[in-house]
Write a protein that holds these residues in place. Structure first.
Motif, PDB file in Angstrom:
ATOM      1  N   GLU A   1      30.705 -57.534  29.660  1.00 35.60           N
ATOM      2  CA  GLU A   1      31.820 -57.282  30.577  1.00 35.60           C
ATOM      3  C   GLU A   1      33.115 -56.919  29.873  1.00 35.60           C
ATOM      4  OE1 GLU A   1      31.985 -60.707  33.175  1.00 35.60           O
ATOM      5  OE2 GLU A   1      30.313 -59.913  34.363  1.00 35.60           O
ATOM      6  N   THR A   2      33.061 -56.759  28.567  1.00 35.30           N
ATOM      7  CA  THR A   2      34.268 -56.409  27.813  1.00 35.30           C
ATOM      8  C   THR A   2      34.029 -55.115  27.043  1.00 35.30           C
ATOM      9  OG1 THR A   2      34.836 -58.739  27.555  1.00 35.30           O
ATOM     10  CG2 THR A   2      35.932 -57.186  26.086  1.00 35.30           C
ATOM     11  N   TRP A   3      34.894 -54.160  27.277  1.00 35.58           N
ATOM     12  CA  TRP A   3      34.833 -52.882  26.568  1.00 35.58           C
ATOM     13  C   TRP A   3      36.122 -52.702  25.773  1.00 35.58           C
ATOM     14  CZ3 TRP A   3      31.260 -48.519  27.260  1.00 35.58           C
ATOM     15  CH2 TRP A   3      30.097 -48.880  27.950  1.00 35.58           C
ATOM     16  N   GLU A   4      36.042 -51.832  24.750  1.00 33.55           N
ATOM     17  CA  GLU A   4      37.238 -51.541  23.954  1.00 33.55           C
ATOM     18  C   GLU A   4      37.533 -50.043  23.994  1.00 33.55           C
ATOM     19  OE1 GLU A   4      37.455 -53.242  20.041  1.00 33.55           O
ATOM     20  OE2 GLU A   4      39.215 -52.025  19.499  1.00 33.55           O
ATOM     21  N   LEU A   5      38.797 -49.721  24.186  1.00 33.96           N
ATOM     22  CA  LEU A   5      39.260 -48.343  24.029  1.00 33.96           C
ATOM     23  C   LEU A   5      39.455 -48.137  22.531  1.00 33.96           C
ATOM     24  CD1 LEU A   5      40.257 -45.707  25.439  1.00 33.96           C
ATOM     25  CD2 LEU A   5      42.545 -46.710  25.413  1.00 33.96           C
ATOM     26  N   MET A   6      38.492 -47.452  21.887  1.00 31.05           N
ATOM     27  CA  MET A   6      38.479 -47.353  20.430  1.00 31.05           C
ATOM     28  C   MET A   6      39.452 -46.293  19.919  1.00 31.05           C
ATOM     29  SD  MET A   6      36.290 -49.638  19.754  1.00 31.05           S
ATOM     30  CE  MET A   6      36.247 -49.445  17.978  1.00 31.05           C
ATOM     31  N   ASN A   7      39.707 -45.281  20.750  1.00 29.97           N
ATOM     32  CA  ASN A   7      40.527 -44.162  20.278  1.00 29.97           C
ATOM     33  C   ASN A   7      41.004 -43.390  21.501  1.00 29.97           C
ATOM     34  OD1 ASN A   7      41.197 -41.473  19.169  1.00 29.97           O
ATOM     35  ND2 ASN A   7      40.283 -42.249  17.279  1.00 29.97           N
ATOM     36  N   ILE A   8      42.242 -42.952  21.487  1.00 30.19           N
ATOM     37  CA  ILE A   8      42.755 -42.040  22.524  1.00 30.19           C
ATOM     38  C   ILE A   8      43.784 -41.143  21.854  1.00 30.19           C
ATOM     39  CG2 ILE A   8      44.432 -43.747  23.358  1.00 30.19           C
ATOM     40  CD1 ILE A   8      44.064 -42.462  26.184  1.00 30.19           C
ATOM     41  N   ALA A   9      43.658 -39.847  22.072  1.00 31.91           N
ATOM     42  CA  ALA A   9      44.582 -38.931  21.405  1.00 31.91           C
ATOM     43  C   ALA A   9      44.726 -37.641  22.195  1.00 31.91           C
ATOM     44  CB  ALA A   9      44.087 -38.604  19.992  1.00 31.91           C
ATOM     45  N   VAL A  10      45.911 -37.072  22.077  1.00 28.70           N
ATOM     46  CA  VAL A  10      46.226 -35.770  22.679  1.00 28.70           C
ATOM     47  C   VAL A  10      46.719 -34.874  21.537  1.00 28.70           C
ATOM     48  CG1 VAL A  10      47.790 -34.576  24.282  1.00 28.70           C
ATOM     49  CG2 VAL A  10      46.773 -36.772  24.927  1.00 28.70           C
ATOM     50  N   ALA A  11      46.308 -33.616  21.557  1.00 31.99           N
ATOM     51  CA  ALA A  11      46.746 -32.669  20.519  1.00 31.99           C
ATOM     52  C   ALA A  11      48.274 -32.648  20.469  1.00 31.99           C
ATOM     53  CB  ALA A  11      46.200 -31.282  20.828  1.00 31.99           C
ATOM     54  N   PRO A  12      48.852 -32.694  19.266  1.00 27.83           N
ATOM     55  CA  PRO A  12      50.315 -32.806  19.143  1.00 27.83           C
ATOM     56  C   PRO A  12      51.085 -31.799  19.996  1.00 27.83           C
ATOM     57  CG  PRO A  12      49.302 -33.033  16.986  1.00 27.83           C
ATOM     58  CD  PRO A  12      48.186 -32.719  17.944  1.00 27.83           C
ATOM     59  N   GLU A  13      50.598 -30.557  20.072  1.00 22.40           N
ATOM     60  CA  GLU A  13      51.333 -29.523  20.825  1.00 22.40           C
ATOM     61  C   GLU A  13      51.225 -29.708  22.334  1.00 22.40           C
ATOM     62  OE1 GLU A  13      48.701 -29.187  18.913  1.00 22.40           O
ATOM     63  OE2 GLU A  13      47.319 -27.634  19.613  1.00 22.40           O
ATOM     64  N   HIS A  14      50.372 -30.646  22.786  1.00 23.42           N
ATOM     65  CA  HIS A  14      50.224 -30.906  24.225  1.00 23.42           C
ATOM     66  C   HIS A  14      50.702 -32.302  24.621  1.00 23.42           C
ATOM     67  CE1 HIS A  14      48.125 -27.168  25.180  1.00 23.42           C
ATOM     68  NE2 HIS A  14      47.481 -27.322  24.032  1.00 23.42           N
ATOM     69  N   GLN A  15      51.273 -33.030  23.661  1.00 26.54           N
ATOM     70  CA  GLN A  15      51.746 -34.387  23.977  1.00 26.54           C
ATOM     71  C   GLN A  15      53.001 -34.349  24.846  1.00 26.54           C
ATOM     72  OE1 GLN A  15      52.143 -36.649  20.325  1.00 26.54           O
ATOM     73  NE2 GLN A  15      49.999 -36.319  19.778  1.00 26.54           N
ATOM     74  N   GLY A  16      53.234 -35.453  25.547  1.00 26.97           N
ATOM     75  CA  GLY A  16      54.452 -35.579  26.342  1.00 26.97           C
ATOM     76  C   GLY A  16      54.410 -34.836  27.668  1.00 26.97           C
ATOM     77  N   ARG A  17      53.201 -34.437  28.102  1.00 28.21           N
ATOM     78  CA  ARG A  17      53.070 -33.702  29.370  1.00 28.21           C
ATOM     79  C   ARG A  17      52.162 -34.429  30.346  1.00 28.21           C
ATOM     80  NH1 ARG A  17      51.533 -27.862  26.820  1.00 28.21           N
ATOM     81  NH2 ARG A  17      53.328 -27.654  25.463  1.00 28.21           N
ATOM     82  N   GLY A  18      51.882 -35.700  30.071  1.00 32.75           N
ATOM     83  CA  GLY A  18      51.100 -36.487  31.025  1.00 32.75           C
ATOM     84  C   GLY A  18      49.607 -36.517  30.778  1.00 32.75           C
TER      85      GLY A  18
END
Ligand SMILES: CC(C)(COP(=O)(O)OP(=O)(O)OC[C@H]1O[C@@H](n2cnc3c(N)ncnc32)[C@H](O)[C@@H]1OP(=O)(O)O)[C@@H](O)C(=O)NCCC(=O)NCCS
Length: 151
Positions: free
Chosen positions: A59-76
């Protein structure tokens, strides 16, 4: 800007260059990649974001990694991926979603906005698990925070 579309793909096909934005250790990534649930965000043909979820227990999961390409960051796109990861973990049967992150920086705000709470500190984690010092805004990352969200 058009909305990105989200797709589940085999984790071995996850875009390494994006995973490295969140976790600069190919060795650590190789250690968790194979048994992760992977979702990518695409804008047209381009893959612009990714996340990886891994079961720690029934019943426990881990978010191991989350990333957005630098040129697309800050847009939601990151917030869209994080909301999707939370829903996905719930659908996979999780009652709790955990993650590890640095003890300062915008990532901490990003997770806390989604409801994550700090549940533990791992002192010196970044000093003992990475060969090179990790700096952000001129400050060295030393301690890792464990965050958790009750689903
Ligand atoms: C963390 C990350 C995934 C956020 O993705 P994003 O697409 O940029 O995030 P969003 O555009 O959805 O922004 C969500 C919130 O995050 C915060 N944020 C995102 N990037 C930020 C930045 N560079 N500086 C300050 N705040 C930022 C903002 O508070 C934003 O809230 P707002 O809507 O009020 O502006 C992205 O910055 C990233 O890939 N960073 C490198 C990899 C990484 O650090 N991953 C997490 C490892 S723990």
């Amino acid at each position: 800007m058009p909305n990105p579309s989200l797709h589940s793909i085999p984790s071995v096909q996850a875009p390494l260059h994006l995973l490295l934005e969140a976790d600069p250790s190919t060795e650590l990534i190789a250690g968790y990649l194979h048994d992760c649930h992977c979702v990518v965000a695409r804008l047209g043909e381009a893959t612009v974001g990714v996340y990886l979820l891994k079961a720690l227990g029934a019943e426990t999961w881990e978010l191991m990694n989350i990333a957005v390409a630098p040129e697309h960051q800050g847009r939601g796109i990151g917030a869209l991926l994080l909301r999707h990861a939370i829903d996905q973990a719930r659908q996979l049967g999780a009652k709790r979603l955990e993650l590890g992150t640095g003890s300062f920086g915008h990532q901490l705000t990003f997770y806390q906005r989604a409801g994550f709470r700090v549940v533990a500190v791992e002192p010196d984690y970044f000093l003992t698990h990475y060969p090179e010092p990790l700096f952000e805004n001129g400050l060295q990352h030393r301690d890792r925070l464990r965050l958790a969200l009750t689903l």
